[in-house]
Design a protein around this motif. Structure first.
Motif, PDB file in Angstrom:
ATOM      1  N   VAL A  48       4.419  -2.134  -2.769  1.00  0.00           N
ATOM      2  CA  VAL A  48       3.487  -2.657  -3.783  1.00  0.00           C
ATOM      3  C   VAL A  48       2.175  -1.884  -3.672  1.00  0.00           C
ATOM      4  CG1 VAL A  48       2.341  -4.680  -4.724  1.00  0.00           C
ATOM      5  CG2 VAL A  48       4.550  -4.929  -3.565  1.00  0.00           C
ATOM      6  N   GLU A  49       1.791  -1.223  -4.733  1.00  0.00           N
ATOM      7  CA  GLU A  49       0.568  -0.413  -4.745  1.00  0.00           C
ATOM      8  C   GLU A  49      -0.328  -0.889  -5.886  1.00  0.00           C
ATOM      9  OE1 GLU A  49      -1.237   1.959  -3.079  1.00  0.00           O
ATOM     10  OE2 GLU A  49      -2.589   1.818  -4.808  1.00  0.00           O
ATOM     11  N   ARG A  50      -1.573  -1.141  -5.532  1.00  0.00           N
ATOM     12  CA  ARG A  50      -2.513  -1.698  -6.503  1.00  0.00           C
ATOM     13  C   ARG A  50      -2.903  -0.704  -7.595  1.00  0.00           C
ATOM     14  NH1 ARG A  50      -8.105  -4.660  -4.744  1.00  0.00           N
ATOM     15  NH2 ARG A  50      -8.975  -4.776  -6.823  1.00  0.00           N
ATOM     16  N   SER A  51      -3.001   0.566  -7.198  1.00  0.00           N
ATOM     17  CA  SER A  51      -3.477   1.574  -8.149  1.00  0.00           C
ATOM     18  C   SER A  51      -2.388   2.637  -8.338  1.00  0.00           C
ATOM     19  CB  SER A  51      -4.795   2.152  -7.619  1.00  0.00           C
ATOM     20  OG  SER A  51      -5.317   3.103  -8.466  1.00  0.00           O
ATOM     21  N   GLU A  52      -2.508   3.757  -7.641  1.00  0.00           N
ATOM     22  CA  GLU A  52      -1.492   4.826  -7.744  1.00  0.00           C
ATOM     23  C   GLU A  52      -1.121   5.301  -6.353  1.00  0.00           C
ATOM     24  OE1 GLU A  52      -2.913   8.184  -9.869  1.00  0.00           O
ATOM     25  OE2 GLU A  52      -3.075   7.089 -11.744  1.00  0.00           O
TER      26      GLU A  52
ATOM     27  N   GLY B 175       0.824  -1.207   0.000  1.00  0.00           N
ATOM     28  CA  GLY B 175       0.000   0.000   0.000  1.00  0.00           C
ATOM     29  C   GLY B 175       0.853   1.250   0.000  1.00  0.00           C
ATOM     30  N   ALA B 176       0.585   2.140  -0.963  1.00  0.00           N
ATOM     31  CA  ALA B 176       1.321   3.416  -1.046  1.00  0.00           C
ATOM     32  C   ALA B 176       0.394   4.584  -0.747  1.00  0.00           C
ATOM     33  CB  ALA B 176       1.985   3.574  -2.416  1.00  0.00           C
ATOM     34  N   GLY B 177      -0.310   4.470   0.393  1.00  0.00           N
ATOM     35  CA  GLY B 177      -0.958   5.639   0.966  1.00  0.00           C
ATOM     36  C   GLY B 177       0.085   6.361   1.811  1.00  0.00           C
TER      37      GLY B 177
HETATM   38  C1  LIG Z   1     -12.735  13.091   3.925  1.00  0.00           C
HETATM   39  C2  LIG Z   1     -11.502  12.824   4.755  1.00  0.00           C
HETATM   40  C3  LIG Z   1     -10.774  13.886   5.300  1.00  0.00           C
HETATM   41  C4  LIG Z   1      -9.629  13.633   6.079  1.00  0.00           C
HETATM   42  N1  LIG Z   1      -8.938  14.692   6.597  1.00  0.00           N
HETATM   43  C5  LIG Z   1      -7.812  14.462   7.328  1.00  0.00           C
HETATM   44  C6  LIG Z   1      -7.065  15.553   7.855  1.00  0.00           C
HETATM   45  O1  LIG Z   1      -7.422  16.728   7.644  1.00  0.00           O
HETATM   46  N2  LIG Z   1      -5.950  15.280   8.606  1.00  0.00           N
HETATM   47  C7  LIG Z   1      -5.548  13.993   8.857  1.00  0.00           C
HETATM   48  O2  LIG Z   1      -4.546  13.810   9.562  1.00  0.00           O
HETATM   49  N3  LIG Z   1      -6.223  12.935   8.345  1.00  0.00           N
HETATM   50  C8  LIG Z   1      -7.347  13.144   7.597  1.00  0.00           C
HETATM   51  N4  LIG Z   1      -8.071  12.087   7.109  1.00  0.00           N
HETATM   52  C9  LIG Z   1      -7.608  10.713   7.399  1.00  0.00           C
HETATM   53  C10 LIG Z   1      -6.491  10.264   6.466  1.00  0.00           C
HETATM   54  O3  LIG Z   1      -6.790  10.640   5.146  1.00  0.00           O
HETATM   55  C11 LIG Z   1      -6.325   8.745   6.555  1.00  0.00           C
HETATM   56  O4  LIG Z   1      -6.188   8.341   7.903  1.00  0.00           O
HETATM   57  C12 LIG Z   1      -5.062   8.301   5.804  1.00  0.00           C
HETATM   58  O5  LIG Z   1      -5.057   8.820   4.498  1.00  0.00           O
HETATM   59  C13 LIG Z   1      -4.975   6.776   5.748  1.00  0.00           C
HETATM   60  O6  LIG Z   1      -3.794   6.460   5.040  1.00  0.00           O
HETATM   61  P1  LIG Z   1      -3.425   4.959   4.702  1.00  0.00           P
HETATM   62  O7  LIG Z   1      -2.111   4.989   4.023  1.00  0.00           O
HETATM   63  O8  LIG Z   1      -3.587   4.113   5.919  1.00  0.00           O
HETATM   64  O9  LIG Z   1      -4.592   4.465   3.706  1.00  0.00           O
HETATM   65  P2  LIG Z   1      -4.972   4.820   2.196  1.00  0.00           P
HETATM   66  O10 LIG Z   1      -4.758   6.236   1.879  1.00  0.00           O
HETATM   67  O11 LIG Z   1      -6.347   4.253   2.006  1.00  0.00           O
HETATM   68  O12 LIG Z   1      -3.930   3.991   1.344  1.00  0.00           O
HETATM   69  C14 LIG Z   1      -4.011   2.589   1.231  1.00  0.00           C
HETATM   70  C15 LIG Z   1      -3.355   2.201  -0.099  1.00  0.00           C
HETATM   71  O13 LIG Z   1      -3.321   0.786  -0.185  1.00  0.00           O
HETATM   72  C16 LIG Z   1      -3.586   0.416  -1.533  1.00  0.00           C
HETATM   73  N5  LIG Z   1      -4.076  -0.955  -1.558  1.00  0.00           N
HETATM   74  C17 LIG Z   1      -5.255  -1.430  -1.093  1.00  0.00           C
HETATM   75  N6  LIG Z   1      -5.341  -2.750  -1.285  1.00  0.00           N
HETATM   76  C18 LIG Z   1      -4.183  -3.131  -1.883  1.00  0.00           C
HETATM   77  C19 LIG Z   1      -3.683  -4.379  -2.339  1.00  0.00           C
HETATM   78  N7  LIG Z   1      -4.380  -5.514  -2.176  1.00  0.00           N
HETATM   79  N8  LIG Z   1      -2.459  -4.407  -2.928  1.00  0.00           N
HETATM   80  C20 LIG Z   1      -1.706  -3.268  -3.073  1.00  0.00           C
HETATM   81  N9  LIG Z   1      -2.161  -2.052  -2.660  1.00  0.00           N
HETATM   82  C21 LIG Z   1      -3.379  -1.986  -2.070  1.00  0.00           C
HETATM   83  C22 LIG Z   1      -4.647   1.428  -1.979  1.00  0.00           C
HETATM   84  O14 LIG Z   1      -4.715   1.512  -3.392  1.00  0.00           O
HETATM   85  C23 LIG Z   1      -4.145   2.704  -1.316  1.00  0.00           C
HETATM   86  O15 LIG Z   1      -3.285   3.447  -2.152  1.00  0.00           O
HETATM   87  C24 LIG Z   1      -9.210  12.299   6.332  1.00  0.00           C
HETATM   88  C25 LIG Z   1      -9.941  11.226   5.780  1.00  0.00           C
HETATM   89  C26 LIG Z   1     -11.071  11.481   5.009  1.00  0.00           C
HETATM   90  C27 LIG Z   1     -11.821  10.316   4.423  1.00  0.00           C
END
Ligand SMILES: Cc1cc2nc3c(=O)[nH]c(=O)nc-3n(C[C@H](O)[C@H](O)[C@H](O)COP(=O)(O)OP(=O)(O)OC[C@H]3O[C@@H](n4cnc5c(N)ncnc54)[C@H](O)[C@@H]3O)c2cc1C
Length: 381
Positions: free
Chosen positions: A34-38, A12-14
């Motif tokens: 490894v990122e599924r999309s972008e 995951g590249a969040g």
């Molecule tokens: C409307 C909204 C507003 C927000 N505002 C704030 C804010 O102001 N401040 C703050 O601190 N936080 C904020 N947040 C929270 C914050 O955005 C999230 O907590 C954070 O982005 C989560 O990051 P992540 O990397 O865990 O997940 P994600 O951003 O969901 O990334 C997960 C990644 O994993 C990839 N993935 C999934 N399945 C697979 C697979 N099987 N194989 C490979 N890749 C895969 C996905 O494509 C995605 O790129 C907000 C959230 C929302 C919804």
């Protein structure tokens, strides 16, 4: 693990995966992401990007948030990419669709709020609140990680390969092929839930939220607004509004219960919810009301049963780690989360942040469901 640098795969590249890869790279470990999309295709690219020093102080997140807030300032100096980091002033604002409320907000330093609304509180100053552009921040972390040796692979993680007794990680399955690894980190945001089929992990839900980005007709100061809005039917909403350094204004704060789609690219946008956000913007300020809507988005924030992240070693499987469930504070908490997980993998423990409140082992089987939802962001005070 051998004494050589471990082969680490980050799934995951969040913002969380990118931060882990960046901090691993600083420690001399060139991971494969490894990122599924972008990069930043999901919540990490579509969220508010608001940062607060002390808004989590009353929860176990407090130390993680304080460490991360300081690291954000440090990263903005260290990383030579402009991703819109700046300090902001933050106000609480009351607004009513039916009118009957309104003030000269110039006294509060918010004269641009010339609609039916009143600034009722100063929730943060430039010493305690800040912002980044979340997509650009996430990409900057990933770009830096790659510059320092990390590899980004486009592919769908379909499983974790485990061997031996006691079990340890042997690799991950990506698009049907095995990718060897000594350590794997599941950082797939709300899609971490699919990893419950591969590893003993607690459930992670996704709470959908909508957002709108608009271009106001006049410049807007460096301010963040947390709005108490009562619509024409008397329903109370809590939109959040962030003016950005590029002159655009981002609004979010409406959510719904639609289930998480399997594919991050399949997230749909609700026209009514985004129209409502644009209408609210118009109620608050003529510059926003006459502005052009540039983007309408939706994304899912990852959330666990107790609304706290799960971060650490997966119980019972050597080499398996998780970092997810960051709820409404994932952008804020990405720096210290990434640094802590990188230290845990390379040194065996996290000294920078105490990860014990976030251990995935805290959930018993019975507590693993149903998932709780903190629909709104807790404000300070
Ligand atoms: C409307 C909204 C507003 C927000 N505002 C704030 C804010 O102001 N401040 C703050 O601190 N936080 C904020 N947040 C929270 C914050 O955005 C999230 O907590 C954070 O982005 C989560 O990051 P992540 O990397 O865990 O997940 P994600 O951003 O969901 O990334 C997960 C990644 O994993 C990839 N993935 C999934 N399945 C697979 C697979 N099987 N194989 C490979 N890749 C895969 C996905 O494509 C995605 O790129 C907000 C959230 C929302 C919804």
């Amino acid at each position: 693990m051998s004494s050589e640098a471990p082969r680490v795969v980050v799934c995951g590249a969040g913002v969380i995966g990118a931060s882990i890869a960046y901090h691993l790279a600083l420690r001399g470990v060139a991971s494969t992401v490894v990122e599924r999309s972008e990069v930043a295709c999901a919540a990490s690219g579509k969220s508010g990007g608001f940062l607060a020093l002390d808004w989590c102080d009353s929860s176990p997140l407090g130390p993680l948030a304080r460490a991360s807030y300081a690291m954000h300032a440090e990263l903005a100096r260290r990383i030579d990419i402009d991703y819109g980091y700046r300090q902001v002033t933050t106000f609480g604002v009351a607004a009513r669709a039916a009118g009957g409320i309104g003030a000269d907000n110039g006294d509060a330093g918010a004269a641009w709020l010339d609609g039916a609304c009143t600034v009722y509180a100063r929730l943060g100053g430039t010493d305690t609140t800040a912002q980044v552009h979340p997509r650009r921040f996430t990409r900057a972390l990933m770009d830096e990680a790659q510059r320092l040796g990390a590899t980004l692979v486009t592919g769908c993680v379909e499983g974790v390969e485990v061997t031996g007794a006691p079990p340890s990680v042997r690799g991950v399955r990506v698009d049907g092929a095995e990718m060897p690894a000594d350590a794997v980190v599941i950082a797939m945001g709300p899609w971490t839930d699919s990893a419950c089929a591969w590893l003993p992990l607690p459930r992670v839900d996704g709470l959908k939220g909508f957002s709108v980005t608009l271009e106001p007709t006049a410049p807007v100061p460096a301010q963040a607004l947390f709005v108490d809005y009562v619509d024409a039917h008397g329903e109370r909403l809590s939109p959040e509004i962030f003016a950005r350094p590029d002159g655009q204004v981002y609004l979010c704060g409406l959510s719904d219960d639609q289930p998480l789609p399997d594919d991050p690219a399949g997230v749909s946008v609700d026209a009514d919810a985004t129209a409502m956000l644009a209408r609210i913007a118009g109620h608050l300020s003529s510059a926003m009301g006459a502005g052009r809507v540039l983007k309408r988005n939706a994304c899912y924030r990852p959330i666990c049963a107790d609304a706290l992240p799960i971060m650490g070693q997966v119980p019972g499987v050597a080499g398996a780690f998780v970092a997810s469930g960051h709820n409404c504070w994932g952008i804020l908490n990405a720096p210290a989360s990434g640094a802590a997980i990188a230290e845990l993998i390379t040194a065996g423990e996290s000294t920078r942040v105490d990860l014990r409140p976030f251990t995935p082992a805290r959930f018993s089987a019975a507590a693993a469901s149903p998932v709780g939802r903190g629909a709104t962001r807790p404000l300070p005070g």
